[in-house]
Design a protein around this motif. Structure first.
Motif, short mmCIF file in Angstrom:
data_model
loop_
_atom_site.label_atom_id
_atom_site.label_comp_id
_atom_site.label_asym_id
_atom_site.label_seq_id
_atom_site.Cartn_x
_atom_site.Cartn_y
_atom_site.Cartn_z
N GLU A 71 0.79 -1.22 0.00
CA GLU A 71 0.00 0.00 0.00
C GLU A 71 0.83 1.28 0.00
OE1 GLU A 71 -2.11 0.46 3.83
OE2 GLU A 71 -0.81 -1.14 4.54
N ALA A 72 2.15 1.16 -0.05
CA ALA A 72 3.02 2.33 -0.01
C ALA A 72 2.73 3.26 -1.19
CB ALA A 72 4.48 1.91 -0.02
N ASP A 73 2.66 4.56 -0.90
CA ASP A 73 2.42 5.58 -1.92
C ASP A 73 2.98 6.89 -1.40
OD1 ASP A 73 1.52 7.43 -3.77
OD2 ASP A 73 -0.58 6.78 -3.70
N ILE A 74 4.17 7.24 -1.85
CA ILE A 74 4.86 8.42 -1.32
C ILE A 74 4.04 9.69 -1.55
CG2 ILE A 74 6.28 8.90 -3.35
CD1 ILE A 74 7.36 9.20 0.35
N LYS A 75 3.24 9.74 -2.61
CA LYS A 75 2.40 10.93 -2.88
C LYS A 75 1.38 11.15 -1.77
CE LYS A 75 2.86 10.54 -7.84
NZ LYS A 75 2.40 9.61 -8.86
N GLN A 76 1.00 10.07 -1.09
CA GLN A 76 0.06 10.17 0.03
C GLN A 76 0.79 10.07 1.38
OE1 GLN A 76 -3.45 7.69 -0.24
NE2 GLN A 76 -3.28 7.62 -2.46
N SER A 77 2.11 10.19 1.36
CA SER A 77 2.95 10.09 2.55
C SER A 77 2.84 8.74 3.24
CB SER A 77 2.64 11.22 3.53
OG SER A 77 2.94 12.47 2.95
N LEU A 78 2.58 7.69 2.44
CA LEU A 78 2.54 6.32 2.95
C LEU A 78 3.84 5.65 2.54
CD1 LEU A 78 -1.10 5.41 1.80
CD2 LEU A 78 -0.38 6.16 4.08
N ILE A 79 4.71 5.36 3.54
CA ILE A 79 6.00 4.77 3.21
C ILE A 79 6.05 3.30 3.63
CG2 ILE A 79 7.27 6.95 3.22
CD1 ILE A 79 8.34 6.16 6.01
N ALA A 80 6.70 2.50 2.81
CA ALA A 80 6.80 1.06 3.06
C ALA A 80 7.67 0.78 4.27
CB ALA A 80 7.39 0.36 1.83
N ILE A 81 7.25 -0.21 5.03
CA ILE A 81 8.01 -0.61 6.22
C ILE A 81 9.42 -1.04 5.84
CG2 ILE A 81 7.17 -3.00 6.22
CD1 ILE A 81 7.08 -2.61 9.38
N SER A 82 9.62 -1.47 4.60
CA SER A 82 10.94 -1.91 4.15
C SER A 82 11.82 -0.76 3.68
CB SER A 82 10.78 -2.93 3.02
OG SER A 82 10.14 -2.32 1.92
N SER A 83 11.27 0.47 3.63
CA SER A 83 12.05 1.61 3.12
C SER A 83 13.11 2.05 4.14
CB SER A 83 11.12 2.78 2.82
OG SER A 83 10.64 3.34 4.04
N PRO A 84 14.18 2.69 3.67
CA PRO A 84 15.22 3.15 4.58
C PRO A 84 14.70 4.14 5.63
CG PRO A 84 16.00 3.24 2.31
CD PRO A 84 14.54 2.90 2.26
N VAL A 85 13.75 4.99 5.25
CA VAL A 85 13.21 5.97 6.19
C VAL A 85 12.45 5.24 7.32
CG1 VAL A 85 11.61 7.91 6.47
CG2 VAL A 85 13.06 7.78 4.44
N ALA A 86 11.59 4.30 6.94
CA ALA A 86 10.83 3.55 7.95
C ALA A 86 11.77 2.74 8.84
CB ALA A 86 9.81 2.65 7.27
N ARG A 87 12.75 2.10 8.24
CA ARG A 87 13.68 1.29 9.03
C ARG A 87 14.45 2.14 10.05
NH1 ARG A 87 15.14 -1.34 4.02
NH2 ARG A 87 17.17 -0.37 4.21
N ALA A 88 14.74 3.39 9.67
CA ALA A 88 15.45 4.28 10.60
C ALA A 88 14.56 4.69 11.77
CB ALA A 88 15.93 5.53 9.85
N MET A 89 13.23 4.69 11.56
CA MET A 89 12.30 5.14 12.60
C MET A 89 11.82 4.01 13.52
SD MET A 89 9.86 7.97 10.79
CE MET A 89 9.35 7.06 9.35
N ILE A 90 11.72 2.78 13.01
CA ILE A 90 11.16 1.67 13.77
C ILE A 90 11.90 1.49 15.10
CG2 ILE A 90 10.86 -0.86 13.83
CD1 ILE A 90 8.82 0.43 12.01
N GLY A 91 11.13 1.41 16.17
CA GLY A 91 11.69 1.19 17.50
C GLY A 91 12.10 2.46 18.22
#
Length: 158
Positions: free
Chosen positions: A111-131
């Motif tokens: 469901e990732a869609d950067i235009k809607q600010s939905l980023i994939a859990i596998s993306s570098p940005v999400a991985r940097a934020m998790i936890g």
């Protein structure tokens, strides 16, 4: 392993699947029938275009059915992670250098869609934020170089 997807993302994909099956598929079948009625199929551009469109529709239907059958739907509003960033979180970041703020929701790859600010859990940005937690600094390796952000807020809404 089942791929995570938010409840909202699953609804959106099911709506697309329903549209493909109940609207687009019948329309392309009708277009193929109409084009066939024009005679010689070898030089019939409408027929070939409709058949190609049918292939795209059938492929997307198969893809969505497969992805949805293997997805684990997660109701984000029921998550209770507090200020910790986990799947489904809506995270507001501020760029330490420019003071620019950005808001992203961490969602499944489907469901990732950067235009809607939905980023994939596998993306570098999400991985940097998790936890991480509100107030934590994070470093993101971007194509343009390393960026420093601070997590301003973490929300969990459906």
């Amino acid at each position: 392993m089942r791929a995570p997807i938010t409840a909202k993302g699953a609804l959106r994909l099911r709506a697309e699947l329903d549209n493909l099956k109940s609207v687009q598929r019948p329309a392309v079948i009708s277009a193929i029938s109409e084009a066939r009625a024009h005679g010689d199929l070898k030089e019939n551009a409408e027929y070939h275009a409709a058949r190609e469109q049918q292939g795209f529709i059938e492929g997307r239907i198969k893809q969505l059915e497969g992805e949805l059958s293997h997805a684990e739907v997660i109701d984000v509003s029921k998550l209770n992670a507090g200020s910790r960033v986990v799947f489904g979180a809506t995270v507001e970041l501020v760029d330490v250098e420019t003071d620019e703020t950005r808001t992203y929701q961490i969602v499944g790859d489907l469901e990732a869609d950067i235009k809607q600010s939905l980023i994939a859990i596998s993306s570098p940005v999400a991985r940097a934020m998790i936890g991480r937690h509100e107030g934590d600094p994070i470093t993101i390796e971007a194509p343009g170089g390393t960026r420093e952000y601070e997590i301003v807020s973490v929300r969990y809404t459906g």
